[in-house]
Every structure is written in C-alpha cells, then in structure tokens.
Scaffold this motif. Structure first.
Motif, PDB file in Angstrom:
ATOM      1  N   VAL A  25      40.888  31.030  27.357  1.00  0.00           N
ATOM      2  CA  VAL A  25      41.976  30.989  26.377  1.00  0.00           C
ATOM      3  C   VAL A  25      43.239  31.615  26.966  1.00  0.00           C
ATOM      4  O   VAL A  25      43.185  32.715  27.520  1.00  0.00           O
ATOM      5  CB  VAL A  25      41.585  31.780  25.105  1.00  0.00           C
ATOM      6  N   ALA A  26      44.350  30.910  26.836  1.00  0.00           N
ATOM      7  CA  ALA A  26      45.657  31.505  27.145  1.00  0.00           C
ATOM      8  C   ALA A  26      46.278  31.907  25.818  1.00  0.00           C
ATOM      9  O   ALA A  26      46.554  31.051  24.976  1.00  0.00           O
ATOM     10  CB  ALA A  26      46.546  30.486  27.853  1.00  0.00           C
ATOM     11  N   ALA A  27      46.435  33.208  25.608  1.00  0.00           N
ATOM     12  CA  ALA A  27      47.037  33.689  24.357  1.00  0.00           C
ATOM     13  C   ALA A  27      48.438  34.194  24.677  1.00  0.00           C
ATOM     14  O   ALA A  27      48.621  34.993  25.601  1.00  0.00           O
ATOM     15  CB  ALA A  27      46.185  34.804  23.763  1.00  0.00           C
ATOM     16  N   ALA A  60      44.321  35.981  37.241  1.00  0.00           N
ATOM     17  CA  ALA A  60      43.757  36.313  35.921  1.00  0.00           C
ATOM     18  C   ALA A  60      42.951  35.134  35.366  1.00  0.00           C
ATOM     19  O   ALA A  60      41.850  35.320  34.838  1.00  0.00           O
ATOM     20  CB  ALA A  60      44.890  36.697  34.965  1.00  0.00           C
ATOM     21  N   VAL A  61      43.497  33.929  35.500  1.00  0.00           N
ATOM     22  CA  VAL A  61      42.803  32.753  34.944  1.00  0.00           C
ATOM     23  C   VAL A  61      41.523  32.478  35.738  1.00  0.00           C
ATOM     24  O   VAL A  61      40.461  32.179  35.162  1.00  0.00           O
ATOM     25  CB  VAL A  61      43.725  31.512  34.927  1.00  0.00           C
ATOM     26  N   GLU A  62      41.590  32.618  37.056  1.00  0.00           N
ATOM     27  CA  GLU A  62      40.381  32.373  37.861  1.00  0.00           C
ATOM     28  C   GLU A  62      39.296  33.396  37.519  1.00  0.00           C
ATOM     29  O   GLU A  62      38.116  33.069  37.431  1.00  0.00           O
ATOM     30  CB  GLU A  62      40.726  32.417  39.359  1.00  0.00           C
ATOM     31  N   ALA A  63      39.716  34.647  37.293  1.00  0.00           N
ATOM     32  CA  ALA A  63      38.736  35.689  36.909  1.00  0.00           C
ATOM     33  C   ALA A  63      38.133  35.358  35.540  1.00  0.00           C
ATOM     34  O   ALA A  63      36.924  35.532  35.316  1.00  0.00           O
ATOM     35  CB  ALA A  63      39.422  37.050  36.857  1.00  0.00           C
ATOM     36  N   ALA A  64      38.960  34.877  34.628  1.00  0.00           N
ATOM     37  CA  ALA A  64      38.467  34.514  33.288  1.00  0.00           C
ATOM     38  C   ALA A  64      37.468  33.365  33.391  1.00  0.00           C
ATOM     39  O   ALA A  64      36.447  33.333  32.699  1.00  0.00           O
ATOM     40  CB  ALA A  64      39.647  34.121  32.400  1.00  0.00           C
ATOM     41  N   HIS A  65      37.751  32.436  34.295  1.00  0.00           N
ATOM     42  CA  HIS A  65      36.859  31.285  34.475  1.00  0.00           C
ATOM     43  C   HIS A  65      35.520  31.724  35.069  1.00  0.00           C
ATOM     44  O   HIS A  65      34.448  31.287  34.630  1.00  0.00           O
ATOM     45  CB  HIS A  65      37.561  30.257  35.380  1.00  0.00           C
ATOM     46  N   ARG A  66      35.595  32.635  36.039  1.00  0.00           N
ATOM     47  CA  ARG A  66      34.345  33.178  36.638  1.00  0.00           C
ATOM     48  C   ARG A  66      33.527  33.912  35.576  1.00  0.00           C
ATOM     49  O   ARG A  66      32.325  33.742  35.470  1.00  0.00           O
ATOM     50  CB  ARG A  66      34.692  34.171  37.757  1.00  0.00           C
ATOM     51  N   ALA A  67      34.216  34.736  34.787  1.00  0.00           N
ATOM     52  CA  ALA A  67      33.507  35.530  33.770  1.00  0.00           C
ATOM     53  C   ALA A  67      32.845  34.624  32.728  1.00  0.00           C
ATOM     54  O   ALA A  67      31.783  34.947  32.186  1.00  0.00           O
ATOM     55  CB  ALA A  67      34.483  36.488  33.083  1.00  0.00           C
ATOM     56  N   LEU A  68      33.474  33.484  32.479  1.00  0.00           N
ATOM     57  CA  LEU A  68      32.943  32.550  31.481  1.00  0.00           C
ATOM     58  C   LEU A  68      31.705  31.826  32.013  1.00  0.00           C
ATOM     59  O   LEU A  68      30.762  31.543  31.275  1.00  0.00           O
ATOM     60  CB  LEU A  68      34.036  31.530  31.149  1.00  0.00           C
ATOM     61  N   ARG A  69      31.730  31.511  33.320  1.00  0.00           N
ATOM     62  CA  ARG A  69      30.658  30.693  33.900  1.00  0.00           C
ATOM     63  C   ARG A  69      29.471  31.509  34.383  1.00  0.00           C
ATOM     64  O   ARG A  69      28.344  31.028  34.402  1.00  0.00           O
ATOM     65  CB  ARG A  69      31.215  29.895  35.098  1.00  0.00           C
ATOM     66  N   PHE A  76      34.332  45.823  28.299  1.00  0.00           N
ATOM     67  CA  PHE A  76      34.285  44.372  28.510  1.00  0.00           C
ATOM     68  C   PHE A  76      34.163  44.107  30.015  1.00  0.00           C
ATOM     69  O   PHE A  76      34.904  44.708  30.799  1.00  0.00           O
ATOM     70  CB  PHE A  76      35.553  43.697  27.961  1.00  0.00           C
ATOM     71  N   PRO A  77      33.267  43.211  30.430  1.00  0.00           N
ATOM     72  CA  PRO A  77      33.127  42.945  31.858  1.00  0.00           C
ATOM     73  C   PRO A  77      34.439  42.434  32.470  1.00  0.00           C
ATOM     74  O   PRO A  77      35.241  41.783  31.782  1.00  0.00           O
ATOM     75  CB  PRO A  77      32.052  41.860  31.912  1.00  0.00           C
ATOM     76  N   ALA A  78      34.622  42.712  33.750  1.00  0.00           N
ATOM     77  CA  ALA A  78      35.861  42.318  34.444  1.00  0.00           C
ATOM     78  C   ALA A  78      36.132  40.825  34.253  1.00  0.00           C
ATOM     79  O   ALA A  78      35.218  40.007  34.339  1.00  0.00           O
ATOM     80  CB  ALA A  78      35.738  42.633  35.929  1.00  0.00           C
ATOM     81  N   GLY A  79      37.375  40.490  33.996  1.00  0.00           N
ATOM     82  CA  GLY A  79      37.776  39.083  33.869  1.00  0.00           C
ATOM     83  C   GLY A  79      37.678  38.562  32.443  1.00  0.00           C
ATOM     84  O   GLY A  79      38.292  37.548  32.112  1.00  0.00           O
ATOM     85  N   THR A  80      36.900  39.245  31.589  1.00  0.00           N
ATOM     86  CA  THR A  80      36.732  38.757  30.209  1.00  0.00           C
ATOM     87  C   THR A  80      38.074  38.755  29.477  1.00  0.00           C
ATOM     88  O   THR A  80      38.416  37.806  28.765  1.00  0.00           O
ATOM     89  CB  THR A  80      35.740  39.658  29.441  1.00  0.00           C
ATOM     90  N   VAL A  81      38.814  39.856  29.645  1.00  0.00           N
ATOM     91  CA  VAL A  81      40.151  39.941  29.039  1.00  0.00           C
ATOM     92  C   VAL A  81      41.112  40.451  30.118  1.00  0.00           C
ATOM     93  O   VAL A  81      40.896  41.528  30.666  1.00  0.00           O
ATOM     94  CB  VAL A  81      40.187  40.944  27.865  1.00  0.00           C
ATOM     95  N   SER A  82      42.128  39.688  30.427  1.00  0.00           N
ATOM     96  CA  SER A  82      43.224  40.199  31.263  1.00  0.00           C
ATOM     97  C   SER A  82      44.469  40.240  30.385  1.00  0.00           C
ATOM     98  O   SER A  82      44.659  39.371  29.526  1.00  0.00           O
ATOM     99  CB  SER A  82      43.473  39.296  32.471  1.00  0.00           C
ATOM    100  N   ILE A  83      45.290  41.265  30.591  1.00  0.00           N
ATOM    101  CA  ILE A  83      46.508  41.400  29.786  1.00  0.00           C
ATOM    102  C   ILE A  83      47.684  41.613  30.729  1.00  0.00           C
ATOM    103  O   ILE A  83      47.660  42.533  31.563  1.00  0.00           O
ATOM    104  CB  ILE A  83      46.386  42.580  28.795  1.00  0.00           C
ATOM    105  N   LEU A  84      48.654  40.745  30.622  1.00  0.00           N
ATOM    106  CA  LEU A  84      49.809  40.858  31.509  1.00  0.00           C
ATOM    107  C   LEU A  84      51.074  40.514  30.748  1.00  0.00           C
ATOM    108  O   LEU A  84      51.025  39.947  29.667  1.00  0.00           O
ATOM    109  CB  LEU A  84      49.629  39.949  32.731  1.00  0.00           C
ATOM    110  N   THR A  85      52.183  40.912  31.357  1.00  0.00           N
ATOM    111  CA  THR A  85      53.457  40.498  30.762  1.00  0.00           C
ATOM    112  C   THR A  85      54.302  39.834  31.842  1.00  0.00           C
ATOM    113  O   THR A  85      54.015  39.936  33.036  1.00  0.00           O
ATOM    114  CB  THR A  85      54.217  41.677  30.121  1.00  0.00           C
TER     115      THR A  85
END
Ligand code: NAD
Length: 491
Positions: A145-147, A46-55, A196-205
C-alpha cells in the motif's frame, strides 16, 4: 540553520537523506527543523522492502491474531506518547495544543479498533451449484500500500489507512506531507518499538513531484490510499495509470450547515463556530457554507459575530489559545486573495477579513464571516481551507436543500432543526458522505467516512475499510473420487 533533525524510516532503519529541507514554525514564520526529503531511490528501497515483507519473512507468516496484537500495542504506545506527538504536531503545523492532544489520544483508539478487527475478518464458503465441487473465498491482503497524507491531522489520517491495511496483512509505505511531517516521523519510532517486522511499515517524507509520484506509480504498489486536495488527486489517478493500483481518494469539501428557524439557535451557533473555526478552518469537513432561514438570519449572524470575535487567537502551544495560525504562508496568501476577490464581487464582511492586530509574525488570520447574495462568490464555491464562513439565507426547506446540493463537493453536512421529520428528509436528500443532525464534526473508528462527487472515492473507518485492503481468492476443489474423463475420447 535548524538544530533539530528528523529521519525517514525505511525497511526498519532510521535513514539519513542526501536531500533535506527546512520545516517552518507557522506561529513565527521561521525554520525550526531539518526534514529529510526522500529521493526516488529511497522510495524504491521502501517499496521493495514492503514487497519482501509481504511475500516472505515474519509478517507474511504471522497469524491475524498476532497482527492484531501488534496494532493494539501500537495504539497503546500512541496513547503513552500523546504529549510528545501532540507537541510536535502543534509545533510543525500550528494546530492548537488542545486539539492535537485530544485528537492524538483518539488515534490510539483507531489502532486498537483495527487491532481487534484483524482476526474477525472472515472469508466464505460458497454453496456452489455443482455437486462435485466446493468453493471457499479467502480474503488475502491486497498487497503493498502507498499511503499519502496531507499536512493536517497527519497522525489521524494515517491511522485510518495503516489500521485496516495492517489488520488485513498488507505492508505500507506511508508518505508524510512535506508540510509539517514531524509528528509522523516521530510516530515511526513507535512503529519500530511496537515490533513490526522490518519493511512492514516504512514512513518517509518528501515532495510530490518525485517522491509522491514514484510511490504512487511504483510497479510493486497495488493499492493507493490518498488524502489531499482535488488537483493532487487527479495527478494520483494519472500516476496509477502506470501500476493500475486500486485507489481510494479522500478529498476536500465545501460542506453546508443548514440552520432552520426552529433550531436551538445558541447550540447551533456553537456548532457552526466549532465547525468552521476549529483547526483554523483547516479541516476537510469544515462547515464553511452556512445556510440559515431568513427569518432568523440577522439574529443568528449577530450571535456568530459575537462568538467569532471572542475567540482567543494566539500561540498554538498555549492551552488557553482557541485558534492558532494557518499552517503555511501559501495558505495565508490564498485566503487573503479569495476573501479580497469575494468582497470586491459584492460579499458583505460581517467580521474578520484581516491579519489579527498585534500578530505581525506567523500565518495568523482572523475568524471571518462573509454574507453573500447568491452562490457565485469564490468564498461560497471554493474550498478555502481556512477560517472563512460564507452565509446565505433561504426561505423554504426545498430552497435549503437545493442550495446545499449546489456544489461539486459532497463530504460532510450539518442540519439544525427540532423537527424530526424534516431532519430525516434533509438527511435523505443531501448529497454528502456524512450528515450531522444537531451536531457537527463527530467522528469514530466505528463509522465509515468519505465523500460524494469531487470529495472522493471510497470510505475509511468502520468494518468495511478492512475489505478495501483485501482481495478475494476463490479456491475450487473437486470432491469427486471419479477420475476426470479424457475430454478428447468420445463415449
Ligand atoms: P495536497 O493535495 O497538496 O498534498 C497531499 C499529499 O499529496 C502531500 O503528501 C503531497 O506531497 C502529495 N503529493 C503532491 N503532489 C503529488 C503527486 N504528484 N504525486 C503523489 N503525491 C503528491 O494537499 P494539502 O494541501 O497538503 O492538504 C489539504 C487538502 O487535503 C484539502 O483539500 C483538504 O480538504 C484535504 N483533506 C481531505 C481530508 C479527507 O479525509 N477527506 C482530510 C484532510 C484533508
């Protein structure tokens, strides 16, 4: 074995998890759904996808206006799905359906507010003190962001993080609590539908020790937004020593409500009852410490007792219910133990203090009021996160203020008086991030929210929140046509 199963939402896909756990229906005390426990590998993805989506990719190139439109669409989808989201939150946390419906409907306004703000957050041009230079300040997204949110009001507590973070152009990995994650995992479907494009928001528990730890210490995370208890907050600060992420903390409280003899006592009693017994007291802003002027104490307590004993306790899905169960067995046991300790240490039980009659199953607890002689009792000092009100009398305004501030917390507070000058004096003197005068529990996307002292760091809500998800880049440009002289040639 529960038949209902939820999935994590990672990098634009609904993902099976190799590890699952049962979610408990608090009104029955029995499992009702299987939840996916995100592993460290899931968090990494999830974090790697968020980083890709950001860059790179569509999110990184999107205008602020386009980001804002996505947020407004998300807000509209939340409102269109209030019934389902509220039903799931009630089922998974025991919060009554009246409250979840109203709160989830308002969550839509938070996304719309931050959607509207996305293209109004401007940079700056600096009137620099050098004739041949110009400097502009670009507000850029702070990063991944880690929320992390607790189990109560998860849709609401996520909106105050996701809204400003996405408006600012950040990407987010949101961790729902392991207690009651159903509404956020269902909300992920709306994030997907909004586009929202893939990786922009991931939601997990998942659980704190592995999933939460990895998420908040991940080297690609540059911003942590946490809501929860103070013990976990300290752990989060230790976690962020690894990635040095900029961190905000929204924590608990032991909020005082000060009632002066000149107040409209019936109105104040309604506010005090709502302040402590709404959401079964499981609210960070619960007005759990009543300070009442001695001359009206007995009369005021009699009103409170009547109102508390009239509260309809029952099935949280029934719209007639006014107070539901506590969310977890752990909470029920903790409250029983702190109430017993407080009574043994001299507290006077005005009402409550037990499991309601006829409620053998589920995590129900009566609305409870305990009168104390001083602030030493555990029920006066500790955040119980349950329907327990402690009461102390005061004789003067100075004593009221001193008692109100005699706590390491400083989240919310309430003052009931018809004396305008006194209301202002108390508002100025109280150490808390929120002061409600002749009201309690009002919130809005337009207004900053956060604590003093052990109640937290930083503010959520309002215009400033978006600033906390940006970092400024200073861009210097030399405007002279003259060549830069060779620094090593003497002239
Ligand atoms: P908690 O602190 O136990 O858990 C909060 C979240 O932190 C959960 O998602 C949990 O999995 C995660 N977590 C636990 N250990 C972790 C770790 N080592 N690393 C990373 N994450 C970890 O809180 P709770 O019991 O679920 O919620 C109740 C608390 O939340 C109360 O103290 C309440 O006052 C507070 N709260 C504050 C606000 C606010 O806005 N100020 C709002 C609601 C609740």
């Amino acid at each position: 074995m529960s038949t209902v199963a939820f999935k994590n939402y990672i990098d634009g896909q609904f993902a099976e998890s190799t590890v699952t756990f049962d979610s408990i229906d608090p009104s029955k005390g029995t499992p009702w759904a299987r939840m996916p426990a995100a592993t460290v590998a899931d968090v990494n993805r999830a974090v790697e996808a968020a980083h890709r989506a950001l860059r790179s990719g569509p999110w990184a190139l999107m205008t602020a206006t386009a980001r804002g439109k996505l947020l407004v669409r998300l807000g509209d989808l939340v409102v269109a799905n209030v019934g389902r989201l509220a039903e799931l939150e009630t089922r998974d946390t025991g919060k009554i359906i009246r409250e979840t419906r109203a709160q989830v409907a308002y969550v839509g306004d938070y996304y719309r507010y931050y959607g509207g703000l996305a293209d109004k957050h401007e940079g700056a041009f600096v009137p620099i003190d050098k004739a041949d230079m110009e400097v502009t300040i670009r507000p850029e997204p702070i990063g991944v962001v880690a929320a992390v949110v607790p189990w109560n009001s998860q849709l609401f507590l996520s909106a105050v993080k996701l809204g400003p973070a996405l408006a600012a152009g950040c990407t987010v990995v949101l961790k729902a609590s392991e207690d009651g994650p159903a509404p956020l995992l269902a909300f992920a479907e709306l994030v997907h539908e909004a586009g929202f494009p893939a990786g922009t928001v991931s939601i997990l528990t998942g659980f704190g020790h592995d999933c939460g730890h990895r998420l908040t210490s991940h080297p690609l995370v540059t911003r942590v937004a946490f809501t929860g208890g103070p013990t976990t907050a300290r752990q989060i600060v230790i976690n962020t020593a690894e990635n040095l992420a900029y961190t905000t903390l929204e924590l608990g409280g032991k909020s005082p409500v000060v009632v002066f003899a000149d107040a409209d006592l019936d109105s104040a009693a309604n506010a005090v009852v709502a302040g402590i017994f709404a959401a079964t007291g499981q609210s960070c802003v619960a007005g759990s410490r009543l300070l009442v002027e001695r001359s009206v104490k007995d009369e005021f307590l009699a009103r409170l007792k009547r109102k508390a004993e009239a509260i309809a306790i029952g099935d949280p899905q029934d719209p007639a219910t006014e107070m539901g169960p506590l969310a977890t067995l752990r909470q029920h046991e903790r409250i029983e133990s702190i109430v017993a300790e407080s009574l043994a240490a001299g507290g006077h039980l005005v009402t409550g203090g037990a499991r309601p009659k006829g409620k053998a199953d589920g995590f129900y607890y009566e609305p409870t009021i305990i009168e104390a002689a001083d602030q030493s009792l555990a029920c006066v000092r500790e955040e119980l996160f349950g329907p327990v009100l402690s009461v102390l009398a005061f004789d003067s305004e100075a004593e009221a203020l001193s008692l109100a501030n005699d706590t390491p917390f400083g989240l919310a507070s309430g003052v009931f008086t018809t004396n305008l000058a006194r209301a202002h004096r108390i508002a100025r003197g109280i150490h808390a991030g929120v002061v409600w005068i002749n009201t309690y529990r009002a919130v809005s996307p337009l207004v900053p929210f956060g604590g003093y002292g052990q109640s937290g760091l930083g503010r959520e809500g309002g215009l400033d929140a978006i600033r906390d998800y940006t970092r400024s880049k200073s861009v210097w440009i030399r405007t002279s046509d003259e060549p830069i002289p060779d620094p090593f040639v003497m002239r």
